[in-house]
Design an enzyme around this catalytic site. Structure first.
Site, mmCIF file in Angstrom:
data_model
loop_
_atom_site.group_PDB
_atom_site.id
_atom_site.type_symbol
_atom_site.label_atom_id
_atom_site.label_comp_id
_atom_site.label_asym_id
_atom_site.label_seq_id
_atom_site.Cartn_x
_atom_site.Cartn_y
_atom_site.Cartn_z
ATOM 1 N N TYR A 54 -12.649 -2.376 -3.287
ATOM 2 C CA TYR A 54 -12.928 -2.357 -2.500
ATOM 3 C C TYR A 54 -14.489 -2.558 -2.029
ATOM 4 C CZ TYR A 54 -8.694 -2.611 0.313
ATOM 5 O OH TYR A 54 -6.927 -2.533 0.973
ATOM 6 N N ARG A 93 2.663 -6.192 9.208
ATOM 7 C CA ARG A 93 1.912 -5.899 10.098
ATOM 8 C C ARG A 93 2.252 -5.463 11.298
ATOM 9 N NH1 ARG A 93 -4.078 -7.462 7.749
ATOM 10 N NH2 ARG A 93 -4.072 -5.467 5.823
ATOM 11 N N ASN A 129 -2.019 0.512 7.099
ATOM 12 C CA ASN A 129 -2.122 -1.286 7.136
ATOM 13 C C ASN A 129 -0.760 -1.810 7.030
ATOM 14 O OD1 ASN A 129 -3.984 -1.802 5.819
ATOM 15 N ND2 ASN A 129 -4.769 -3.021 7.260
ATOM 16 N N LYS A 170 0.735 -1.387 -0.091
ATOM 17 C CA LYS A 170 0.271 -0.069 -0.009
ATOM 18 C C LYS A 170 0.954 1.458 -0.082
ATOM 19 C CE LYS A 170 -4.221 -2.291 2.319
ATOM 20 N NZ LYS A 170 -4.668 -2.158 3.497
ATOM 21 N N ARG A 189 -1.308 -14.130 4.526
ATOM 22 C CA ARG A 189 -2.569 -13.670 4.433
ATOM 23 C C ARG A 189 -2.079 -13.867 6.506
ATOM 24 N NH1 ARG A 189 -7.127 -10.541 4.317
ATOM 25 N NH2 ARG A 189 -8.076 -11.430 5.862
ATOM 26 N N PHE A 191 -15.239 3.584 6.975
ATOM 27 C CA PHE A 191 -13.938 3.662 7.037
ATOM 28 C C PHE A 191 -13.489 4.703 5.565
ATOM 29 C CE2 PHE A 191 -14.542 -0.844 7.621
ATOM 30 C CZ PHE A 191 -13.599 -1.184 6.396
ATOM 31 N N HIS A 202 -2.289 -5.320 1.839
ATOM 32 C CA HIS A 202 -3.254 -6.346 1.269
ATOM 33 C C HIS A 202 -3.163 -7.343 0.505
ATOM 34 C CE1 HIS A 202 -7.299 -7.417 -0.545
ATOM 35 N NE2 HIS A 202 -6.470 -7.501 -2.141
ATOM 36 N N GLU A 243 -8.928 -10.206 -7.952
ATOM 37 C CA GLU A 243 -8.049 -9.375 -8.020
ATOM 38 C C GLU A 243 -7.492 -9.677 -8.561
ATOM 39 O OE1 GLU A 243 -7.734 -10.085 -3.631
ATOM 40 O OE2 GLU A 243 -10.041 -9.315 -2.347
ATOM 41 N N THR A 252 -5.506 -7.583 10.572
ATOM 42 C CA THR A 252 -6.044 -5.913 10.302
ATOM 43 C C THR A 252 -5.025 -4.808 10.460
ATOM 44 O OG1 THR A 252 -8.166 -6.744 9.016
ATOM 45 C CG2 THR A 252 -7.716 -4.566 9.175
#
Ligand code: IDP
Ligand code: MG
Length: 156
Positions: A49, A102, A112, A9, A85, A57, A115, A126, A91
């Site tokens: 998203y 993270r 964070n 990100k 993951r 948010f 993704h 995706e 998250t």
């Protein structure tokens, strides 16, 4: 073999963490099948998203994701989706365990860093959003036989 979509990100890019995060995935044995450094458009962020539309948010998330370039990766491996993951961590940076990306690199709940697709279905959806089929490359790693046990014919 699974392929998962990872996005480093804007905060990861701006903080100069791309190399260290990619290294973690390479060290683990995941294979890079695609990579794209890009600026996400508001339209693409909204499609990516879509499940979060309407949440408190959501507007902030779209504006964050479009604020600065990102590095999009397609990572391949057996169980790649759940492995990535777990490597990402929870998250919220404030809750993510030490040892996770993270958990080790951030404290913020919205900034964070990363993704990662959360299921086979979302990975397929995706990957199609961010990559043309021709941009996902099938290639043989020189050391594959030392990353997986290939003696049975399937990677173990
Ligand atoms: P995930 O990225 O761990 O899959 P999701 O629940 O799918 O988490 O949320 C997508 C993204 O939206 C998160 O990575 C984070 O950037 C942002 N986000 C989620 N919940 C909150 C929140 O409560 N406050 C601020 N940002 C949030
Ligand atoms: Mg999610």
């Amino acid at each position: 073999m699974e392929t998962t979509l990872i996005i480093l990100k804007p905060d990861a890019v701006q903080r100069g963490l791309m190399g260290r995060i990619i290294s973690r995935f390479e060290d683990k044995g995941l294979q890079v099948a695609g990579a794209k450094f890009m600026r996400i458009s508001p339209e693409l962020a909204a499609r990516h998203y879509t499940d979060h539309e309407g949440k408190p948010f959501y507007e902030g998330l779209v504006s964050f994701m479009t604020s600065s370039p990102v590095l999009v990766l397609a990572l391949r491996g057996c169980g790649a989706i759940s492995i990535c993951r777990s490597m990402m961590g929870a998250t919220f940076g404030s809750k993510a365990d030490p040892g996770t990306i993270r958990g080790d690199f951030g404290v913020s709940n919205s900034f964070n860093l990363i993704h990662g697709s959360d299921s086979v279905e979302s990975a397929a959806r995706e990957l199609e959003l961010f990559f043309e089929t021709s941009e996902l490359i099938d290639w043989q790693r020189a050391g594959e036989g030392w990353i997986y046990d290939l003696s049975s014919g399937t990677p173990e």
